[in-house]
Every structure is written in C-alpha cells, then in structure tokens.
Design an enzyme around this catalytic site. Structure first.
Site, PDB file in Angstrom:
ATOM      1  N   LEU A  44      33.116  27.023  12.142  1.00  0.00           N
ATOM      2  CA  LEU A  44      32.917  27.465  13.390  1.00  0.00           C
ATOM      3  C   LEU A  44      31.491  26.885  14.240  1.00  0.00           C
ATOM      4  O   LEU A  44      31.558  26.520  15.272  1.00  0.00           O
ATOM      5  CB  LEU A  44      32.532  29.050  13.221  1.00  0.00           C
ATOM      6  CG  LEU A  44      32.320  30.064  14.220  1.00  0.00           C
ATOM      7  CD1 LEU A  44      33.435  29.891  15.223  1.00  0.00           C
ATOM      8  CD2 LEU A  44      31.747  31.446  13.932  1.00  0.00           C
TER       9      LEU A  44
ATOM     10  N   GLU B 172      26.269  33.140   8.691  1.00  0.00           N
ATOM     11  CA  GLU B 172      27.060  34.099   8.991  1.00  0.00           C
ATOM     12  C   GLU B 172      26.506  35.302   9.496  1.00  0.00           C
ATOM     13  O   GLU B 172      26.412  36.338   9.373  1.00  0.00           O
ATOM     14  CB  GLU B 172      27.806  34.795   7.590  1.00  0.00           C
ATOM     15  CG  GLU B 172      28.740  34.077   6.928  1.00  0.00           C
ATOM     16  CD  GLU B 172      29.598  34.624   5.936  1.00  0.00           C
ATOM     17  OE1 GLU B 172      30.229  35.923   5.862  1.00  0.00           O
ATOM     18  OE2 GLU B 172      29.855  33.751   4.899  1.00  0.00           O
TER      19      GLU B 172
END
Ligand SMILES: Cc1cc2nc3c(=O)[nH]c(=O)nc-3n(C[C@H](O)[C@H](O)[C@H](O)COP(=O)(O)OP(=O)(O)OC[C@H]3O[C@@H](n4cnc5c(N)ncnc54)[C@H](O)[C@@H]3O)c2cc1C
Length: 357
Positions: A114, A337
C-alpha cells in the site's frame, strides 16, 4: 486472561496448542522467514490466518504467543494473513482457490503493498497508476518484499483506487531495506507490470481499510506479547540480582516499575481482546476499538520494554540480550499499519461523530 468473558473454549484450546507448537527455524534472514512459514503451515497455525471467516481473537492469541517467543515468527504469521487478507475478504472464487490454499500450506508467501515514498499516512496521495490491467509506480516499506511469491497492490485508476494481485516474477525489487529489527523489507518498482484486478474497480480503499480493520488489533496483540516477554525476563532478573544486601525485587522503586509494567499489560490485553471480540461477535467495522487497541498496546509495550531495559542495567543494552532485541523489535509497531498519531486522529474523529449522532 483466558477466563475473561471475551474467550470461548475453542480459544482456550488454541492457546494451549499454541504454547506447545512454537516454531523454530535457522539460517539467514530470508531462510529463517521461509522456514518459519513452513513450520507455521506444518503445525496448522496458518489455517487461522487465511480464509473467508477470520476469527480475530484467534489471530490475536496467535500473534501474542508468537511475539512473546520470537518477533520474526510473529512477523511470518502476520504477513501470511495480511498479504492474503484482501483475497480472503474480497477475492473471486477462482482467486481464492488459486492463492489461499497455497498461503495456508506455506507454498506461497504473501505481501501487502500500500505505502509509497510520498504516500504513507496520507494514503490518498498514492501515485501508482493502473491502466488496462498494468501498473506503473513505486511501493516502499513492503514487508516480505524480496521473498514474497505474490503481492496485493493498491493503485489509482480512473474509477479511483483499486486492488490488484501481482505475481512476484513480474515485480522489480529495487532495494532491500535494513531496519533495526531485521525483517524482509523492500522497495518495489512496477513498470507497465501485468496485474490481476482484485474486487471491483474503485473499491481499493474499502478493501485496504477492511483488511486493516481485521489485522490492526492484532498489531496490539503482538505488542502485548513483546511486553509480556519483557516482564518475564525482568521478573527473573530482579529476583536473582542482589543490590544493597538483598534481592533487587524488594526495592520499592523497582516494585513501582513492575506494577506499571503489569498494569500496562493488563490494560493492553483488555483493549486488544475487547476489539477482537467486538469484531468476531458484532461483525462490521470496529475502527474505534481497533485504533484504541493498537495505539494503547504499542505505546504501553514501548514503555514496558524500556522499563525492562532499565531494570536490567548495562545487561539490558548488550546486543542479543532478549530485552535489547525487544527494544528494537517494538519500535516499528508504533509506525506501521497506521502510526500512533493517525490512530489518535481516528479515535478523535469517531468520538466526535458519536457525540453528534
Ligand atoms: C517495519 C515496517 C514494515 C512496514 N510494512 C509495510 C507493508 O508491508 N506494506 C505497506 O504498505 N506499508 C508498510 N509499512 C509502511 C507504513 O505503513 C508507513 O511507514 C506508515 O503508514 C507511515 O508512513 P510514512 O513512513 O510515510 O510516514 P509519514 O506519513 O511521512 O509520517 C511521518 C510522521 O508524521 C506523522 N503524521 C502524519 N500525519 C499527521 C498528522 N495529520 N498530524 C500529526 N502527525 C502526523 C506520522 O504519525 C509520523 O510520525 C511498513 C513500515 C515499517 C516501519
């Protein structure tokens, strides 16, 4: 803790299994990682990390137990889950059949791509482009980069951000990145690279956020495992070490530190398993609970491990000592995260929205 109402008998059984099947592997970093994935597959751990109905309490118990034992074992387990999570949750029947059994059996290593050099916290700033089933751009800080067999990748196309699966043979590993607690990590370059769509066009943010909604509490669980190990090591040390004519454990300031460590661990466990229980029993999104669990448990573990190093004195900073390794191991969990600052923004946003509702 296992007697808490968050848990059912199957969780207590899993926790007993986990303690009896701690994985080991030798070799350099990549070999150890591959060996740990094989061991986790052989003993049945990975069946809990992959599949359509992920039980977050089991994932958290697994990560807590593995992190208490070995940070790289926790990493190997978590990445098989996170890397294949978008396929578990949103893949077509054919994609699930092609990838999930192989991830579960350890025949394929998974990764989740990502972040980009200019799009970390600000995910929407991503510039990797998708057009006609081909990707162009750069992803960085990608765990398992260099050893993964496939990558779930997020890229921008006309419909918005979309998700894709890319075979490792198509990806250029531009750089392997060394970090303070060594894990396979890389910068990837896509140059008109073939990519298979995963989920509908434009659903990439939903896919990424739903996957992180499952796995974010598990980062808190890993932090909890590191903190428990730090307390284990410290309790041994302060009982054995004699200072000023008696065991160090009898000194009031030492006991104050032990109390803070124990309190941080219990509070983290409550938030982590509250979040996991909410996800498992209520379904839907648990954005607020997961953000609280991740933020609190990672920050508390950092303080607990710092106290462990302090209570070990010089021994605590000797390379290779368990508390020195924990000191390096915990740091990245406050960043990946979603950083601690981003979790605070999420919690504040959710709190204000709840007040307005
Ligand atoms: C060991 C490791 C493994 C990783 N693995 C993966 C992976 O497998 N896949 C993947 O896609 N990514 C991965 N990442 C990347 C990680 O998700 C990003 O590093 C993270 O999202 C932060 O992005 P950044 O590093 O670009 O920092 P930035 O976004 O540049 O942030 C820098 C600092 O600014 C703060 N900040 C940001 N916004 C605000 C704000 N509004 N107010 C106040 N402060 C703010 C941040 O909290 C941070 O402290 C990994 C990172 C690490 C360290």
């Amino acid at each position: 803790m296992l007697e808490w109402p968050f848990f059912e008998d199957r969780h207590r059984e899993f926790a007993a299994f986990a303690r009896e099947h701690l994985p080991e592997a030798d070799g350099d970093l990549d070999e150890r990682c591959r060996g740990l994935v094989r061991a986790l597959a052989r003993d049945g751990w990975l069946q809990h990390a992959v599949g359509e109905s992920l039980d977050v309490r089991t994932l958290c118990l697994a990560r807590e137990t593995l992190a208490r034992h070995d940070g790289l074992a926790d990493f190997a387990f978590a990445m098989q889950g996170l890397g294949s999570g978008p396929i578990s949750l949103f893949g077509s029947e054919d994609q699930r059949a092609r990838y999930l059994p192989a991830v579960r059996s350890g025949d394929k290593i998974a990764a989740f791509a990502l972040s980009e050099p200019d799009a970390g916290s600000d995910v929407a700033a991503m510039t990797t482009r998708a057009s006609g089933g081909r990707l162009t751009g750069t992803k960085t800080w990608i765990s398992n980069g260099g050893i993964a067999d496939f990558y779930t990748v997020f890229a921008r196309e006309d419909a918005g951000i979309s998700a894709f699966v890319v075979e490792a043979s198509e990806v250029e590993i531009a750089e392997r990145i060394d970090v303070i607690a060594p894990h396979p990590l890389a910068r990837l370059v896509f140059d008109d690279t073939p990519a298979e769509p995963l989920g509908p066009p434009g659903a990439g943010m939903k896919i990424a956020l739903s996957t992180l909604d499952v796995f974010r509490s598990t980062v808190g669980a890993a932090a909890l495992g590191f903190a428990r190990r730090a307390l284990d090591e410290t309790l041994v040390r302060v009982r054995e070490r004699r200072l000023f004519g008696g065991p160090m454990a009898e000194l009031p300031l030492v006991q104050a530190k032990l109390a803070e460590m124990a309190l941080g661990i219990d509070a983290s466990a409550l938030l982590v398993y509250r979040s996991a229980w909410a996800k498992d029993t209520r379904g839907g999104r648990v954005t607020r609970e997961a953000a609280m669990a991740k933020l609190y448990a990672t920050e508390a573990a950092q303080r607990t491990i710092d106290a462990a190093v302090q209570l070990h004195g010089a021994l605590g900073v000797v390379s290779g000592h368990p508390v020195e390794e924990l000191y390096r191991e915990i740091r990245a969990l406050r960043i990946y995260e979603g950083t601690s600052e981003i979790q605070k923004l999420v919690i504040a946003g959710q709190t204000m929205a709840a007040a307005e509702a």
